[in-house]
Design a protein around this motif. Structure first.
Motif, mmCIF file in Angstrom:
data_model
loop_
_atom_site.group_PDB
_atom_site.id
_atom_site.type_symbol
_atom_site.label_atom_id
_atom_site.label_comp_id
_atom_site.label_asym_id
_atom_site.label_seq_id
_atom_site.Cartn_x
_atom_site.Cartn_y
_atom_site.Cartn_z
ATOM 1 N N GLY A 1 40.414 55.253 53.261
ATOM 2 C CA GLY A 1 40.242 56.145 54.407
ATOM 3 C C GLY A 1 40.277 55.431 55.739
ATOM 4 N N LEU A 2 39.805 54.211 55.775
ATOM 5 C CA LEU A 2 39.728 53.476 57.035
ATOM 6 C C LEU A 2 40.976 52.666 57.362
ATOM 7 C CD1 LEU A 2 36.055 52.145 56.921
ATOM 8 C CD2 LEU A 2 36.955 54.061 58.235
ATOM 9 N N SER A 3 41.816 52.409 56.378
ATOM 10 C CA SER A 3 43.001 51.591 56.625
ATOM 11 C C SER A 3 44.084 52.419 57.327
ATOM 12 C CB SER A 3 43.538 51.005 55.313
ATOM 13 O OG SER A 3 43.941 52.039 54.455
ATOM 14 N N GLU A 4 44.993 51.709 57.950
ATOM 15 C CA GLU A 4 46.089 52.368 58.653
ATOM 16 C C GLU A 4 47.391 52.107 57.918
ATOM 17 O OE1 GLU A 4 46.254 51.329 62.745
ATOM 18 O OE2 GLU A 4 44.139 51.708 63.072
ATOM 19 N N GLY A 5 48.294 53.039 58.003
ATOM 20 C CA GLY A 5 49.595 52.875 57.375
ATOM 21 C C GLY A 5 49.952 54.103 56.564
ATOM 22 N N SER A 6 51.020 53.968 55.794
ATOM 23 C CA SER A 6 51.455 55.091 54.963
ATOM 24 C C SER A 6 50.476 55.293 53.815
ATOM 25 C CB SER A 6 52.859 54.825 54.435
ATOM 26 O OG SER A 6 52.832 53.738 53.540
ATOM 27 N N VAL A 7 50.685 56.376 53.084
ATOM 28 C CA VAL A 7 49.793 56.701 51.975
ATOM 29 C C VAL A 7 49.826 55.601 50.907
ATOM 30 C CG1 VAL A 7 49.369 58.364 50.126
ATOM 31 C CG2 VAL A 7 50.013 59.173 52.383
ATOM 32 N N GLY A 8 50.996 55.059 50.631
ATOM 33 C CA GLY A 8 51.103 53.995 49.637
ATOM 34 C C GLY A 8 50.322 52.760 50.020
ATOM 35 N N ILE A 9 50.386 52.406 51.294
ATOM 36 C CA ILE A 9 49.637 51.242 51.771
ATOM 37 C C ILE A 9 48.143 51.511 51.694
ATOM 38 C CG2 ILE A 9 49.128 49.865 53.829
ATOM 39 C CD1 ILE A 9 52.110 50.114 54.536
ATOM 40 N N ARG A 10 47.720 52.695 52.061
ATOM 41 C CA ARG A 10 46.293 53.038 51.998
ATOM 42 C C ARG A 10 45.773 52.970 50.567
ATOM 43 N NH1 ARG A 10 44.301 57.364 56.176
ATOM 44 N NH2 ARG A 10 45.309 56.557 58.046
ATOM 45 N N ILE A 11 46.541 53.497 49.632
ATOM 46 C CA ILE A 11 46.121 53.463 48.229
ATOM 47 C C ILE A 11 46.060 52.025 47.723
ATOM 48 C CG2 ILE A 11 46.831 54.079 45.879
ATOM 49 C CD1 ILE A 11 47.830 56.737 47.064
ATOM 50 N N THR A 12 47.053 51.221 48.097
ATOM 51 C CA THR A 12 47.062 49.818 47.688
ATOM 52 C C THR A 12 45.850 49.078 48.236
ATOM 53 O OG1 THR A 12 49.471 49.845 47.622
ATOM 54 C CG2 THR A 12 48.406 47.688 47.706
ATOM 55 N N VAL A 13 45.554 49.283 49.492
ATOM 56 C CA VAL A 13 44.386 48.648 50.111
ATOM 57 C C VAL A 13 43.115 49.094 49.404
ATOM 58 C CG1 VAL A 13 42.979 48.611 52.215
ATOM 59 C CG2 VAL A 13 45.436 48.281 52.365
ATOM 60 N N GLY A 14 43.003 50.364 49.091
ATOM 61 C CA GLY A 14 41.821 50.870 48.391
ATOM 62 C C GLY A 14 41.661 50.271 47.011
ATOM 63 N N VAL A 15 42.764 50.176 46.273
ATOM 64 C CA VAL A 15 42.704 49.611 44.923
ATOM 65 C C VAL A 15 42.321 48.134 44.959
ATOM 66 C CG1 VAL A 15 44.109 49.004 42.918
ATOM 67 C CG2 VAL A 15 44.253 51.301 43.882
ATOM 68 N N VAL A 16 42.941 47.385 45.851
ATOM 69 C CA VAL A 16 42.636 45.952 45.954
ATOM 70 C C VAL A 16 41.174 45.742 46.362
ATOM 71 C CG1 VAL A 16 43.147 43.844 47.252
ATOM 72 C CG2 VAL A 16 45.013 45.247 46.366
ATOM 73 N N ALA A 17 40.707 46.502 47.330
ATOM 74 C CA ALA A 17 39.315 46.371 47.759
ATOM 75 C C ALA A 17 38.361 46.770 46.634
ATOM 76 C CB ALA A 17 39.063 47.229 48.990
ATOM 77 N N GLY A 18 38.703 47.804 45.875
ATOM 78 C CA GLY A 18 37.868 48.211 44.738
ATOM 79 C C GLY A 18 37.794 47.148 43.670
ATOM 80 N N VAL A 19 38.926 46.514 43.382
ATOM 81 C CA VAL A 19 38.941 45.443 42.375
ATOM 82 C C VAL A 19 38.116 44.252 42.850
ATOM 83 C CG1 VAL A 19 40.431 43.740 41.266
ATOM 84 C CG2 VAL A 19 41.113 46.133 41.321
ATOM 85 N N ILE A 20 38.271 43.873 44.105
ATOM 86 C CA ILE A 20 37.509 42.740 44.642
ATOM 87 C C ILE A 20 36.009 43.044 44.610
ATOM 88 C CG2 ILE A 20 37.003 41.422 46.741
ATOM 89 C CD1 ILE A 20 40.024 41.615 47.366
ATOM 90 N N SER A 21 35.626 44.244 45.004
ATOM 91 C CA SER A 21 34.201 44.585 44.971
ATOM 92 C C SER A 21 33.686 44.667 43.536
ATOM 93 C CB SER A 21 33.945 45.895 45.707
ATOM 94 O OG SER A 21 34.519 46.979 45.017
ATOM 95 N N GLY A 22 34.518 45.120 42.602
ATOM 96 C CA GLY A 22 34.118 45.161 41.201
ATOM 97 C C GLY A 22 33.877 43.775 40.631
ATOM 98 N N VAL A 23 34.761 42.844 40.949
ATOM 99 C CA VAL A 23 34.585 41.458 40.482
ATOM 100 C C VAL A 23 33.324 40.854 41.102
ATOM 101 C CG1 VAL A 23 35.581 39.142 40.586
ATOM 102 C CG2 VAL A 23 37.018 41.081 39.981
ATOM 103 N N SER A 24 33.111 41.099 42.379
ATOM 104 C CA SER A 24 31.894 40.599 43.041
ATOM 105 C C SER A 24 30.644 41.185 42.396
ATOM 106 C CB SER A 24 31.906 40.960 44.524
ATOM 107 O OG SER A 24 33.011 40.389 45.161
#
Length: 67
Positions: free
Chosen positions: A28-51
């Motif tokens: 929701g907070l990232s800027e760009g197209s829908v694909g970029i937003r979803i990618t950013v969300g997935v990567v951030a979710g994976v990083i937070s999950g590993v942490s």
């Protein structure tokens, strides 16, 4: 019930909740197209999950006995 690695069912549930919330907020907070937003969300979710897994494992390993 203890899952693999000494994690409880509640730890697994909390992992999913944390990763999902972080993914939605970052998408929701990232800027760009829908694909970029979803990618950013997935990567951030994976990083937070590993942490979350690392911090939970460390807490389980080194917590005091009276916890």
């Amino acid at each position: 019930m203890v899952l693999r690695g000494g994690f409880d069912r509640s730890d697994a549930r909390n992992l999913v909740v944390v990763a999902a919330i972080v993914a939605v907020v970052m998408a929701g907070l990232s800027e760009g197209s829908v694909g970029i937003r979803i990618t950013v969300g997935v990567v951030a979710g994976v990083i937070s999950g590993v942490s979350f897994l690392v911090s939970t494992a460390l807490i389980e390993r080194y917590k005091p006995d009276h916890w």
